[in-house]
Design a protein around this motif. Sequence first.
Motif: not given
Lengths: 228, 360
Positions: B138-156
């Motif tokens: 769903s839209g909310g789950e996709v948004q969570r995947v997108a955030i997870a995908r971003a923060i898993v790389n431990e960005p500054e």
Amino acid sequence: MTEIWQGFIKAIELIVSLDPEVMEIAGRSLGISMTSCLLASLVCIPLASLIYFHNFPGKRVLINIIQTFFSLPTVCVGLFVFVLFSRAGPLGGTNLLFTPTVMVLGQMILITPILLGLIISALSGVDKAILDTAISLGASGFQVAAVVLREVRYAVLAAIIMGFGRAISEVGIALMVGGNIRGFTRVITTAISLETSKGELELSLALGMILIFLALVVNVTLNRVQQR
Amino acid sequence: MSLIEVVDLHQKYGERDILKNINIRVDRGEAFAVIGPTGAGKTTLLRLIDLLGLPTSGRIYFDGIDVTELRRMKLEVRRRMAFVLQKPVVFNTSVYNNIAYGLKWRGVRESSIRKKVSNILEMVDLLAYRKSNARTLSGGEVQRVAIARAIVNEPEVLLLDEPTANLDPISTSKIEELVANIIHRYDTTIIMATHDMSQGQRLADRIGVLINGEILQTGVPRDVFSSPLNREVAEFVGVENIIDGVIVSSQDKVVTIDIGSGVIEAISDYAVGEEVCACVRPEDIILALSRVSSSARNSFFGEITQVVSLGPLSRIEINCGFRLVALVTKRSAEELNLTRTKKVCATFKATGVHIVRRGR
């Protein structure tokens, strides 16, 4: 009408009995077309990515030219390769004329525009956000191309199958640069042409049916791929 | 030294100025929200910070290094940031693979990838979906995947573009909780674009108000919301009562503003004769059926012209010779029987009036 029907029955007998000559011709056709298709894919996938992912002057014109060559006449390619590999031609010294190798090369030239055009078209259909996402997640240029190609993998596969269909069904190149030498360069399409001119309708029909059967396999595979 | 510094950034598309003289400094570990209406240039600004485009002019500094045009350094710098797009897209593969891509591209070992992805999936509450194709979410789950995908790389630096746009209230609250969690758990610097001013207020340490391509005000949320610098900012941050007037007297910082149909008293340093706007937040207005004795210096009688129910609150529009909007609880509205054409007295303190100079 009776003659055609008898020819049809005979054709089925030849297929069912796995007639050595029919099988050999069909096998050669498959081998040459699959090789040309594989080699063209190896060239076209990176080349299409290179064209799509880079901006350069004349890009639009190049894509238009590639699309124009979708309907390249097989006899023109045959003539071009013949001139290239004939004794007086620039590659005459290689002695490759009338060999399966030069038939593969000819078919590669024939299907390269189709593969290039369809892969570029598939890449163009990818949501721009996919590219931005890959770039912003830290993908290098090569990694971006790889992930985007993976997104359009079914369309790329469909392009390859289309190329294969065009290669296996062409007759001009196979006849002009292959020479239709029995047991060496004779393929389904050249054999049909020869046998029909000799009045051997049974063998022609059998080979024709095999060709249609192969086309059916190609289409079923294509449909399966697109349904995934 | 600021982790991200944007200096005199200008972006033009054709003849149109998308961004004009943007100057922002964001410190390490800070959560900075760029708030502004749709089309203000927020996405363009975030894309430029993530080096997804070249500005027409101006510089972008990352950790003190000018990275605006350094082609060779772009990949290296970009790998220290992560950008969650406004309409996130997922790759046509499993949720696990979607999240693992960034790590694979950085050459992280497979065993480490498995561990990191599992931890993040647990954090975003999507562990059960790890093998599902991300396109089925769903839209909310996709948004969570997108955030997870971003923060898993431990960005500054984590750039979030409208992280809750088009989401239902439950998904919005989950995403906000997740962002608050990231701010709390990691030392990630966050730059977030949102048109939802209250979201900026809830999540950010500092806010920049971007309107028509210009940053009109920067500051801590409380200051921006209570003391907007000009009319545009005041309108955007929800000040519904903006009344034009001229200061006619001033004594010990208490100024009297002539608004044509009356006078308003406020606290201000502006001099007599200054053309100003008096900004009064609707929630600072008290309504009563008769004048109440209080220290509030401003009282106006008027007739109710409209009553709109906003869930637990009621929005009351009153004609006091000028238009005044007040917010009262639904219960108060019922007790006072506030209906159309009813006469009421609207009262607000001089300290509840924020003065901005007109034309700024």
